[in-house]
Design a protein around this motif. Structure first.
Motif, short mmCIF file in Angstrom:
data_model
loop_
_atom_site.label_atom_id
_atom_site.label_comp_id
_atom_site.label_asym_id
_atom_site.label_seq_id
_atom_site.Cartn_x
_atom_site.Cartn_y
_atom_site.Cartn_z
N HIS A 28 94.75 -6.39 16.80
CA HIS A 28 94.79 -4.93 16.91
C HIS A 28 93.47 -4.39 17.42
O HIS A 28 93.44 -3.49 18.28
N LEU A 29 92.36 -4.92 16.90
CA LEU A 29 91.05 -4.46 17.36
C LEU A 29 90.87 -4.74 18.85
O LEU A 29 90.37 -3.90 19.60
N LEU A 30 91.27 -5.92 19.29
CA LEU A 30 91.09 -6.31 20.68
C LEU A 30 91.91 -5.45 21.63
O LEU A 30 91.50 -5.18 22.76
N THR A 31 93.07 -5.03 21.18
CA THR A 31 93.95 -4.25 22.06
C THR A 31 93.74 -2.75 21.91
O THR A 31 94.22 -1.98 22.75
N VAL A 36 85.30 -1.41 24.60
CA VAL A 36 84.35 -2.12 23.72
C VAL A 36 84.38 -3.60 24.04
O VAL A 36 85.44 -4.22 24.10
N ARG A 37 83.21 -4.17 24.26
CA ARG A 37 83.11 -5.61 24.53
C ARG A 37 82.92 -6.33 23.20
O ARG A 37 81.87 -6.20 22.56
N ILE A 38 83.94 -7.06 22.78
CA ILE A 38 83.97 -7.68 21.46
C ILE A 38 83.83 -9.19 21.59
O ILE A 38 84.54 -9.83 22.37
N GLY A 39 82.94 -9.76 20.82
CA GLY A 39 82.86 -11.21 20.69
C GLY A 39 83.55 -11.61 19.41
O GLY A 39 83.22 -11.10 18.34
N VAL A 40 84.53 -12.49 19.47
CA VAL A 40 85.28 -12.91 18.29
C VAL A 40 84.95 -14.37 18.00
O VAL A 40 85.09 -15.24 18.88
N ALA A 66 91.29 -11.16 28.74
CA ALA A 66 91.51 -10.31 29.90
C ALA A 66 90.77 -8.98 29.82
O ALA A 66 90.44 -8.38 30.82
N ASN A 67 90.49 -8.51 28.60
CA ASN A 67 89.85 -7.21 28.44
C ASN A 67 88.32 -7.30 28.42
O ASN A 67 87.64 -6.35 28.04
N ASP A 191 91.72 1.40 12.46
CA ASP A 191 91.10 2.10 13.58
C ASP A 191 89.72 1.49 13.85
O ASP A 191 88.87 1.44 12.96
N PRO A 192 89.47 1.00 15.06
CA PRO A 192 88.16 0.42 15.37
C PRO A 192 87.00 1.35 15.07
O PRO A 192 85.90 0.90 14.73
N ALA A 193 87.23 2.67 15.19
CA ALA A 193 86.16 3.64 14.95
C ALA A 193 85.69 3.63 13.50
O ALA A 193 84.62 4.16 13.20
N LEU A 194 86.47 3.04 12.60
CA LEU A 194 86.04 2.93 11.21
C LEU A 194 85.04 1.79 11.02
O LEU A 194 84.34 1.73 10.01
N LEU A 195 84.97 0.87 11.99
CA LEU A 195 84.17 -0.34 11.81
C LEU A 195 82.93 -0.38 12.68
O LEU A 195 81.91 -0.92 12.28
#
Length: 344
Positions: A28-31, A36-40, A66-67, A191-195
Motif C-alpha cells: 500500500h505504501l509503495l502504490t 516518494v522514493r522508498i527503499g524497502v 517501476a515507481n 496513509d503514508p503521510a502519517l509515517l
C-alpha cells in the motif's frame, strides 16, 4: 551556489508476527506514496510479493521497482551493510519489514547505534492481526513485550471483526503497548503521510527542508485519497513556547493524534533556535533548524477535538521567555539525534 546539506533518510521499522499484514501494508505504501522514493528492506527469507514483483528470498538481492523505489532482501548480518548502501541512494525514506520472528528491540538498538549521518531512526510500527489477536497472543506470548517497543500500533484486518470487538481490542492493545497510539485499519491501508514527509514541488535534483507551505500543500494533495480520512489541525504562533509546558503536551497527546510535524521555537535562554519536530505515534525527534522564529505545526489524527487541541497548544506559549530557567530545555534537548538512546 553551495548545495544545501542533505537531510538524513528516516528509517521506519515495520514489525509484526507472520500473517499480520506487513507486506500488504508495504504494498500500500509503495502504490500510494506518489512521488516518494522508498527503499524497502525485507529482513526475511521466502517468497514475498512486493508491488506485484516476487522477491524470492535471495540474500543481498536488489530489485528496482517501476515507481523508482528499491526492494532488497537481506538477512540480519547484511542489514547494516545494505542500509549503508541505500544511504548513498537518492531516497526519501527506508522501510524495513522485519522478520515475523524478529526481536524489535535488537533492530531498534542497531538503528539508534548507527553512526551513519545519512540515516536517522524514524520509529517502529507494530502490525497486529485484529481477527487473530487471541490466537497470536497464545502462540507468541512475547507479543505483549513487542508492543511495548512500538511507536504506533497498526491494528490491521478490522473489517473482519465487529464494531464492539474492535473498540475493545483497540483498548486492550493500547493498554499492552503502554498507551501508544493504536491505528485501526483495513487491508494495511495506512496513509503514508502519517509515517513520513511526502515531498511537495521538489525537483528531482534538489534536496531541501520542507517549508510550512509544503506541509500544508501535502495535506491538500492527499485530501481526495480514500485512505485520507483524517483530521488536520494547523497551529501557528509568533510567541515562543515554554519548553516544559510543550514537553508535557507532547507526553500527553490525545489518543487519536498520530502525527505532529513542523517547526517549534522556544525563545531564550537555551531554546533560541527553531527546531524541526517529527513524531510518528509516540516516537519523537527534534533537529536543530534555522529560519525565522515562530512555531508552525501540522497535527494529523482522527476524532481530534480541534478547539481543545489548539487551546492546549496556546497554553504552551510563553510571553516572557527570558524568565524561563535554562534547565527547562533539558527535557526537550534529549530528543535531539545525538541524545536519543534505546531507553527513549
Amino acid at each position: 551556489m553551495t548545495a544545501m546539506p542533505r537531510k538524513p533518510i528516516p528509517v521506519v521499522l515495520v514489525a509484526g508476527f507472520l500473517g499480520s499484514g506487513k507486506t500488504t501494508l508495504l504494498n500500500h505504501l509503495l502504490t500510494s506514496a506518489s512521488g516518494v522514493r522508498i527503499g524497502v528492506l525485507v529482513n526475511d527469507f521466502g517468497s514475498i510479493n512486493i508491488d506485484a514483483m516476487a522477491v524470492a528470498g535471495q540474500v543481498d538481492s536488489t530489485v528496482s521497482l517501476a515507481n523508482g523505489c528499491l526492494c532488497c532482501a537481506v538477512d540480519a548480518r547484511g542489514l547494516d551493510a545494505m542500509l549503508a548502501t541505500l544511504a548513498d541512494a537518492d531516497l526519501d525514506v527506508i522501510v524495513i519489514e522485519a522478520s515475523g520472528l524478529a526481536e524489535p528491540r535488537g533492530l531498534i538498538r542497531m538503528l539508534l547505534a548507527s553512526e551513519n549521518p545519512a540515516l536517522e531512526y524514524g520509529g517502529l510500527l507494530e502490525v497486529v492481526d485484529a481477527a487473530e489477536f487471541d490466537a497470536t497472543r497464545q502462540r507468541h506470548p512475547e507479543l505483549a513485550e513487542h508492543l511495548k517497543f512500538a511507536d504506533l500500533v497498526v491494528l490491521n484486518k478490522t473489517d473482519r471483526i465487529g464494531g464492539p470487538r474492535r473498540a475493545e481490542l483497540a483498548a486492550t492493545v493500547g493498554e499492552l503497548a503502554g498507551g501508544v497510539p493504536v491505528l485501526p485499519v483495513e487491508h494495511g491501508r495506512v496513509d503514508p503521510a502519517l509515517l513520513f514527509d511526502i515531498p511537495a514541488g521538489r525537483r528531482d535534483d534538489e534536496a531541501r527542508q520542507l517549508s510550512f507551505q509544503d506541509l500544508l500543500a501535502e495535506e491538500d494533495d492527499h485530501a481526495g485519497h480514500a485512505h485520507a480520512a483524517y483530521d488536520t489541525v494547523e497551529f501557528t504562533t509568533g510567541v515562543p513556547l515554554h519548553p516544559r509546558r510543550f514537553q508535557r503536551f507532547l507526553a500527553d497527546r490525545p489518543a487519536g493524534l498520530y502525527r505532529v510535524k513542523g517547526f517549534v521555537h522556544f525563545g531564550q535562554p537555551g531554546g533560541g533556535l527553531r527546531y524541526t519536530l517529527h513524531t510518528v505515534g509516540s516516537f519523537l525527534r527534534l533537529d536543530r533548524g534555522a529560519g525565522l522564529p515562530g512555531t508552525q505545526l501540522v497535527l494529523i489524527g482522527t476524532g481530534i477535538d480541534t478547539a481543545g487541541l489548539l487551546a492546549r497548544l496556546r497554553a504552551c506559549e510563553e510571553a516572557d521567555p527570558a524568565a524561563v530557567d535554562e534547565q527547562a530545555m533539558l527535557g526537550i534537548l534529549r530528543f535531539l539525534p545525538e541524545n536519543l538512546s534505546e531507553s527513549d
